[in-house]
Design a protein around this motif. Structure first.
Motif, PDB file in Angstrom:
ATOM      1  N   PHE A 111      64.919 -29.031 -26.041  1.00 31.19           N
ATOM      2  CA  PHE A 111      64.013 -30.064 -26.462  1.00 31.19           C
ATOM      3  C   PHE A 111      62.654 -30.171 -26.193  1.00 31.19           C
ATOM      4  O   PHE A 111      61.519 -30.711 -26.887  1.00 31.19           O
ATOM      5  N   GLN A 112      62.617 -30.157 -24.968  1.00 31.36           N
ATOM      6  CA  GLN A 112      61.377 -30.401 -24.369  1.00 31.36           C
ATOM      7  C   GLN A 112      60.245 -29.714 -24.631  1.00 31.36           C
ATOM      8  O   GLN A 112      59.073 -30.249 -24.648  1.00 31.36           O
ATOM      9  N   ASP A 113      60.432 -28.521 -25.043  1.00 33.39           N
ATOM     10  CA  ASP A 113      59.363 -27.497 -25.576  1.00 33.39           C
ATOM     11  C   ASP A 113      59.560 -27.524 -26.942  1.00 33.39           C
ATOM     12  O   ASP A 113      58.382 -27.117 -27.865  1.00 33.39           O
ATOM     13  N   GLY A 114      60.584 -27.754 -27.773  1.00 36.34           N
ATOM     14  CA  GLY A 114      60.699 -27.693 -29.117  1.00 36.34           C
ATOM     15  C   GLY A 114      60.387 -28.915 -29.980  1.00 36.34           C
ATOM     16  O   GLY A 114      60.046 -28.638 -31.084  1.00 36.34           O
ATOM     17  N   ILE A 115      60.248 -29.880 -29.390  1.00 42.44           N
ATOM     18  CA  ILE A 115      59.711 -31.225 -30.037  1.00 42.44           C
ATOM     19  C   ILE A 115      58.476 -31.517 -29.450  1.00 42.44           C
ATOM     20  O   ILE A 115      58.405 -32.457 -28.716  1.00 42.44           O
ATOM     21  N   LEU A 116      57.372 -30.630 -29.655  1.00 36.77           N
ATOM     22  CA  LEU A 116      56.046 -30.728 -28.980  1.00 36.77           C
ATOM     23  C   LEU A 116      54.897 -31.200 -29.793  1.00 36.77           C
ATOM     24  O   LEU A 116      54.435 -32.249 -29.475  1.00 36.77           O
ATOM     25  N   PHE A 117      54.793 -30.700 -31.055  1.00 39.03           N
ATOM     26  CA  PHE A 117      53.927 -31.375 -31.921  1.00 39.03           C
ATOM     27  C   PHE A 117      54.107 -32.513 -32.545  1.00 39.03           C
ATOM     28  O   PHE A 117      53.342 -33.386 -32.705  1.00 39.03           O
ATOM     29  N   TYR A 118      55.373 -32.844 -32.607  1.00 42.13           N
ATOM     30  CA  TYR A 118      55.708 -34.086 -32.974  1.00 42.13           C
ATOM     31  C   TYR A 118      55.540 -35.455 -32.036  1.00 42.13           C
ATOM     32  O   TYR A 118      54.945 -36.319 -32.318  1.00 42.13           O
ATOM     33  N   TYR A 119      55.709 -34.703 -30.979  1.00 41.84           N
ATOM     34  CA  TYR A 119      55.366 -35.684 -29.528  1.00 41.84           C
ATOM     35  C   TYR A 119      53.889 -36.082 -29.749  1.00 41.84           C
ATOM     36  O   TYR A 119      53.578 -37.288 -29.507  1.00 41.84           O
ATOM     37  N   TYR A 120      53.197 -35.082 -29.830  1.00 43.92           N
ATOM     38  CA  TYR A 120      51.641 -35.211 -29.775  1.00 43.92           C
ATOM     39  C   TYR A 120      51.414 -36.259 -31.010  1.00 43.92           C
ATOM     40  O   TYR A 120      50.461 -37.115 -30.890  1.00 43.92           O
ATOM     41  N   ALA A 121      51.768 -36.141 -31.915  1.00 43.88           N
ATOM     42  CA  ALA A 121      51.369 -36.963 -33.341  1.00 43.88           C
ATOM     43  C   ALA A 121      52.067 -38.395 -33.003  1.00 43.88           C
ATOM     44  O   ALA A 121      51.389 -39.348 -33.022  1.00 43.88           O
ATOM     45  N   SER A 122      53.143 -38.419 -32.428  1.00 44.42           N
ATOM     46  CA  SER A 122      53.802 -39.737 -32.069  1.00 44.42           C
ATOM     47  C   SER A 122      52.865 -40.428 -31.049  1.00 44.42           C
ATOM     48  O   SER A 122      52.889 -41.615 -30.876  1.00 44.42           O
ATOM     49  N   LEU A 123      52.784 -39.760 -29.974  1.00 43.95           N
ATOM     50  CA  LEU A 123      51.731 -40.245 -28.886  1.00 43.95           C
ATOM     51  C   LEU A 123      50.391 -40.830 -29.322  1.00 43.95           C
ATOM     52  O   LEU A 123      50.332 -41.841 -28.733  1.00 43.95           O
ATOM     53  N   SER A 124      49.990 -40.162 -30.162  1.00 43.03           N
ATOM     54  CA  SER A 124      48.746 -40.544 -30.421  1.00 43.03           C
ATOM     55  C   SER A 124      48.613 -41.755 -31.445  1.00 43.03           C
ATOM     56  O   SER A 124      47.847 -42.748 -31.260  1.00 43.03           O
ATOM     57  N   LYS A 125      49.790 -41.800 -32.204  1.00 48.86           N
ATOM     58  CA  LYS A 125      50.050 -43.052 -32.872  1.00 48.86           C
ATOM     59  C   LYS A 125      50.233 -44.281 -32.167  1.00 48.86           C
ATOM     60  O   LYS A 125      49.750 -45.415 -32.632  1.00 48.86           O
ATOM     61  N   ALA A 126      51.054 -44.117 -31.122  1.00 47.31           N
ATOM     62  CA  ALA A 126      51.566 -45.271 -30.320  1.00 47.31           C
ATOM     63  C   ALA A 126      50.522 -45.950 -29.596  1.00 47.31           C
ATOM     64  O   ALA A 126      50.064 -46.917 -29.528  1.00 47.31           O
ATOM     65  N   LEU A 127      49.684 -44.807 -29.122  1.00 49.84           N
ATOM     66  CA  LEU A 127      48.443 -45.465 -28.194  1.00 49.84           C
ATOM     67  C   LEU A 127      47.286 -45.687 -28.943  1.00 49.84           C
ATOM     68  O   LEU A 127      46.567 -46.809 -28.630  1.00 49.84           O
ATOM     69  N   ALA A 128      47.154 -45.197 -30.278  1.00 52.46           N
ATOM     70  CA  ALA A 128      46.067 -45.965 -31.243  1.00 52.46           C
ATOM     71  C   ALA A 128      46.596 -47.232 -31.666  1.00 52.46           C
ATOM     72  O   ALA A 128      45.581 -48.047 -31.867  1.00 52.46           O
TER      73      ALA A 128
END
Length: 487
Positions: A404-421
Motif C-alpha cells: 500500500f505504501q507505493d500503491g496508494i501514492l497519487f491519492y496520498y498526494y491529492a489528500s496531502l495537498s488538500k489537507a495542507l491547503a
C-alpha cells in the motif's frame, strides 16, 4: 537673504526625506541572479566494466529544457561543456554558475541504444508557478482527450469503452479545481450532463450498471465539482444532493447508537444494512469536503456525530503528550489498519498511523470547524510534518504483501495537498527546517509526468496504474498546491 531658523529646519528635513529612499536602496543587498534550470533529477552512476563515473538521469520534466532536448530517464551524463561530471555535485555546481538562456553542451550515454552522443540545450528559468501551469495544461489536455462521446470517462476497473459515474466525477472535480477551469468549459459541461443522468434508486449519483455503485464517493465528488464550476447555475441540484448525503449518515435515524463504531460515518457501499457496512476516513473526508464546498453551516448536527466517528480513527488522547503509539496520526478505520499494529509498552494494541488517512483526517477535522490549535488538529499536523515524504505513502514499516505504501501514492498526494491547503500554511516544520511543501510536490509531480501529459503508478493495488485515475488525482494535487508556491 536670511531665513528664519524654523524654515531652515523644515528645508533640511525635506532634503533628508528625499535622500532617505535612495540611501536605503543603495544599502539593500541585491538578489543573487537565478541559475539556469535543466529540469531533470539525477543520481550518481558507476560503470565498473569501463571504470566510468557519471550522473544518471532519473526523471525529466517533459516541457523543461531537458525534456525539449529529448533527455531521457537512464541517460548518463559524462560531461557538460567539456567538463567531466563524475558525481551529481559537479553537475549541481556547474548549473549554479549558469544563467537562464545560456546554451550548454552535454555528452551523454544512452543505454537503450548503447550510443554516446553530444547534445546542446538552452537552460531555462525555474519559475514554479509557470512550471505548475504548464504541467496542469498538459495534463488537462490529455485528460479531456480521454473523455468519451457521451461525456463520461472510462471506468477504472473495466474496459476502456464504458463510461462510469465514479471516474467521471473524479475527473470533473479535478478539472473544475484548476486555476483556469473556464478554459475547459465545454468538456466540464458535457461531463456534468452525463454525470447528473446517473441517478441510482436512492436518488444519489453512482454507477447504475455495476454491483458496487460507489454512491457516496460519486455524489460527494459531484457536489465538489458543481460548487467549483458554477454554484449559481446548479444550486438546486447541489442542495438536493447535499440532502441525500446528510440522510446517508449512519446515526440514530438508521438504528446506530453512539456506541456503534460506525456511528457518524458514511458507508462505502450502498444503503445502511449492517451486513454490508464499511466506513472509513477517506469516505468521510470527501463527504465533509462536499459539505464545506456547499457551505453547510458548522452548526449542523451532523458535525458532532462525524467527530465522534473520527475520534475512533485517530491515535491521540486529550491531555496526553504524543508518543510512539499516540502519535496524532490516523488509521483507515476503527477496525482497519492497513499499516499494521503497534503493541504499546502497556500491552495494548494500536493500529499504526499512516499518511493518506492522516491527511484525510486533518482536513476532516478542519471541515468540521475545529480550531487550528485544537489538540486533534495539531496532533495530525505534527504527524504529517514528522513523516513528510513524497517517495511513498509514509507510516508503513514494511511494504507488506499488497504494498500500500507505493500503491496508494497519487491519492496520498491529492489528500496531502488538500489537507495542507485547508490548514493554510505554506510550509511544514520538518527535522528542524521549514519545508515548502507545495514547491516540493509540484516539482515532484512535474518530473514524473509523461510527455503526453498523464501519470501512472507502476503498482496496481489501488488501480493507480489506470491513467485517468492517477492523472485526475495529480491534477487535484497541483491545483491545491498552486496558491502556496514560493519562488
Amino acid at each position: 537673504m536670511n531665513f528664519p531658523m524654523k524654515t531652515k529646519r523644515l528645508t533640511l528635513l525635506f532634503m533628508l526625506a528625499l535622500l532617505l529612499p535612495t540611501l536605503s536602496k543603495s544599502s539593500e543587498k541585491p538578489h543573487p541572479p537565478k541559475p539556469g534550470w535543466l529540469g531533470a533529477t539525477f543520481r550518481s552512476y558507476y560503470d565498473p566494466q569501463r571504470n566510468l563515473r557519471g550522473v544518471r538521469i532519473l526523471h525529466v520534466v517533459p516541457f523543461s529544457p531537458a525534456g525539449k532536448a529529448n533527455l531521457q530517464p537512464n541517460d548518463v551524463i559524462y560531461q557538460v561543456d567539456r567538463s567531466p561530471t563524475p558525481h551529481p555535485l559537479q553537475l549541481i555546481r556547474f548549473l549554479r554558475q549558469t544563467r537562464p538562456g545560456q546554451k550548454i553542451q552535454i555528452l551523454l550515454y544512452r543505454p537503450k541504444t548503447k550510443q554516446l552522443k553530444r547534445t546542446q540545450l538552452t537552460l531555462g528559468e525555474k519559475n514554479l508557478r509557470k512550471i505548475c501551469q504548464q504541467s496542469i495544461e498538459l495534463a488537462a489536455k490529455w485528460l479531456i482527450s480521454r473523455q468519451l462521446p457521451n461525456g463520461g470517462w472510462p471506468h477504472f476497473l473495466e474496459a476502456q469503452t464504458r463510461a462510469a459515474a465514479p471516474t467521471t466525477a473524479l475527473c470533473l472535480a479535478a478539472l473544475s479545481a484548476l486555476p483556469n477551469a473556464k478554459r475547459y468549459h465545454t468538456s466540464i459541461e458535457k461531463g456534468l450532463q452525463y454525470l447528473l443522468r446517473q441517478r441510482t434508486k436512492s436518488g444519489m449519483l453512482g454507477d447504475v450498471s455495476a454491483a458496487v455503485k460507489m454512491e457516496t464517493y460519486t455524489t460527494a465528488l459531484a457536489i465538489i465539482a458543481l460548487c467549483q464550476y458554477n454554484r449559481e447555475k446548479y444550486q438546486r441540484t447541489i442542495q438536493e444532493l447535499v440532502s441525500k448525503l446528510k440522510d446517508a449518515q449512519l446515526d440514530n435515524r438508521a438504528g446506530f447508537s453512539e456506541y456503534d463504531i460506525q456511528y457518524g460515518g458514511w458507508n462505502y457501499f450502498e444503503g445502511k444494512r449492517r451486513s454490508v457496512i464499511r466506513v472509513d476516513v477517506s469516505v468521510a473526508s470527501y463527504v465533509l469536503e462536499a459539505f464545506a464546498a456547499a457551505n453547510v453551516p458548522r452548526q449542523d448536527p451532523l458535525y458532532p456525530k462525524v467527530l465522534k466517528y473520527l475520534s475512533r480513527c485517530q491515535n491521540v488522547e486529550e491531555g496526553k503528550p504524543l508518543n510512539s503509539y499516540l502519535d496524532g496520526g490516523f488509521h483507515f478505520g476503527p477496525l482497519d489498519g492497513k499499516a499494521g499494529i503497534y503493541t504499546a509498552p502497556d500491552g495494548n494494541d494500536y493500529f499504526r498511523s499512516y499518511g493518506s488517512p492522516t491527511c484525510d483526517g486533518l482536513r476532516s477535522l478542519l471541515y468540521c470547524g475545529l480550531s487550528p490549535n485544537d489538540y486533534r488538529v495539531q496532533g495530525a499536523l505534527t504527524w504529517i510534518s514528522k513523516h513528510f515524504t513524497l517517495k511513498r505513502n509514509p507510516g508503513f514499516t514494511t511494504p507488506g504483501p499488497l504494498n500500500f505504501q507505493d500503491g496508494i501514492l497519487f491519492y496520498y498526494y491529492a489528500s496531502l495537498s488538500k489537507a495542507l491547503a485547508q490548514y493554510g500554511r505554506p510550509y511544514l516544520q520538518h527535522k528542524g527546517k521549514k519545508i515548502l511543501w507545495a514547491n516540493k510536490l509540484v516539482l515532484h509531480l512535474a518530473s514524473r509526468q509523461s510527455k503526453e501529459g498523464h501519470w501512472k503508478n507502476s503498482k496496481s493495488v489501488m488501480h493507480e496504474d489506470r491513467l485517468e485515475l492517477a492523472t485526475a488525482l495529480a491534477l487535484i494535487a497541483l491545483a491545491k498546491s498552486y496558491p502556496f508556491l514560493k519562488n
